[in-house]
Design an enzyme around this catalytic site. Structure first.
Site, PDB file in Angstrom:
ATOM      1  N   VAL A  80       0.798  -1.231  -0.096  1.00  0.00           N
ATOM      2  CA  VAL A  80      -0.020   0.142  -0.170  1.00  0.00           C
ATOM      3  C   VAL A  80       0.980   1.309   0.054  1.00  0.00           C
ATOM      4  CG1 VAL A  80      -1.946   1.239   1.125  1.00  0.00           C
ATOM      5  CG2 VAL A  80      -1.885  -1.377   1.203  1.00  0.00           C
ATOM      6  N   LYS A  81       0.725   2.183  -0.995  1.00  0.00           N
ATOM      7  CA  LYS A  81       1.362   3.337  -1.015  1.00  0.00           C
ATOM      8  C   LYS A  81       0.428   4.445  -0.240  1.00  0.00           C
ATOM      9  CE  LYS A  81       3.463   4.825  -4.786  1.00  0.00           C
ATOM     10  NZ  LYS A  81       3.727   5.356  -6.011  1.00  0.00           N
ATOM     11  N   ILE A  82       1.298   5.007   0.565  1.00  0.00           N
ATOM     12  CA  ILE A  82       0.788   6.132   1.533  1.00  0.00           C
ATOM     13  C   ILE A  82       1.659   7.202   1.535  1.00  0.00           C
ATOM     14  CG2 ILE A  82       0.076   6.733   3.716  1.00  0.00           C
ATOM     15  CD1 ILE A  82      -0.515   3.795   4.264  1.00  0.00           C
TER      16      ILE A  82
END
Length: 221
Positions: free
Chosen positions: A84-86
């Protein structure tokens, strides 16, 4: 150094896999929009294409804590190789701490300073993505940030993170990242292809083939 392909185009990914030069894939909302596809549909196809051993980054689009959490859980559930890119904002750091404590891998994106990289590492991010090209665009040295981040990780070996050289503008960013000890470069397909290119290789190959063809003609005569 590992190569990730920075794209949502499955044809490009297939070619990179055929070359044996795709260790993972990073996507973002802009890349998904460029392909005109639904994010989940596109990411699932990419995950299936690259196989479970290669990580695929899928980015959240929410900017509030609850929204980031909701999207992080959703994306992590799509496939086992999802990362997951945050983004590196306060609400993002808060969410990173939460989801990484539950075993979800995070790619901390839009990093433009060493303090941001430090906070992401402390929040348990698996990947730190300094955006070197965008840094260069505004007159800063993006590769200096990569060097600083590598020094930080060497100093604090309890951080379990890898550096992804992101926002790559050309082969020179890959070369510099490699020399500085970055673990990964995520590159556009065009840049990956340019890593093959060197005029002396082309000249040398032309000469070898011409000499061999001349020899074959002489042997026939």
């Amino acid at each position: 150094m590992k190569f990730f392909l920075d794209t949502a185009n499955v044809d490009e990914i297939r070619q990179a896999l055929d070359w044996g030069l795709c260790d993972g894939v990073t996507t973002n909302p802009s890349l998904i929009a460029k392909e005109g596809r639904d994010m989940k549909e596109a990411v699932l196809e990419i995950c299936d294409l690259v196989g479970p051993e290669r990580p695929v980054s899928a980015e959240v689009v929410a900017t509030d804590y609850e929204g980031i959490l909701k999207e992080a859980y959703e994306r992590a559930a799509w496939a086992e190789n999802i990362v997951v890119k945050i983004p590196l904002i306060a609400e993002g750091i808060k969410a990173m701490n939460k989801v990484t404590s539950e075993g979800i891998r995070v790619n901390a994106t839009l990093i433009f300073s060493l303090p941001q990289a430090l906070l992401a590492a402390k929040a348990g991010a698996s990947y730190l993505s300094p955006f070197v090209g965008r840094h260069d665009d505004v007159g800063w040295d993006g590769m200096e940030l990569v060097e600083q981040t590598a020094t930080m990780l060497d100093a604090y070996d309890y951080f379990d993170a890898e550096i992804i050289v992101a926002s790559v503008r050309g082969a020179w960013h890959v070369v510099q990242g490699c020399m500085m000890g970055a673990h990964i470069a995520t590159v556009p397909f065009g840049t990956l292809g340019k890593l093959f290119n060197h005029p002396l290789t082309d000249q040398g190959l032309d000469k070898f083939l011409a000499d061999y063809a001349k020899l074959q003609e002489e042997l026939k005569g």
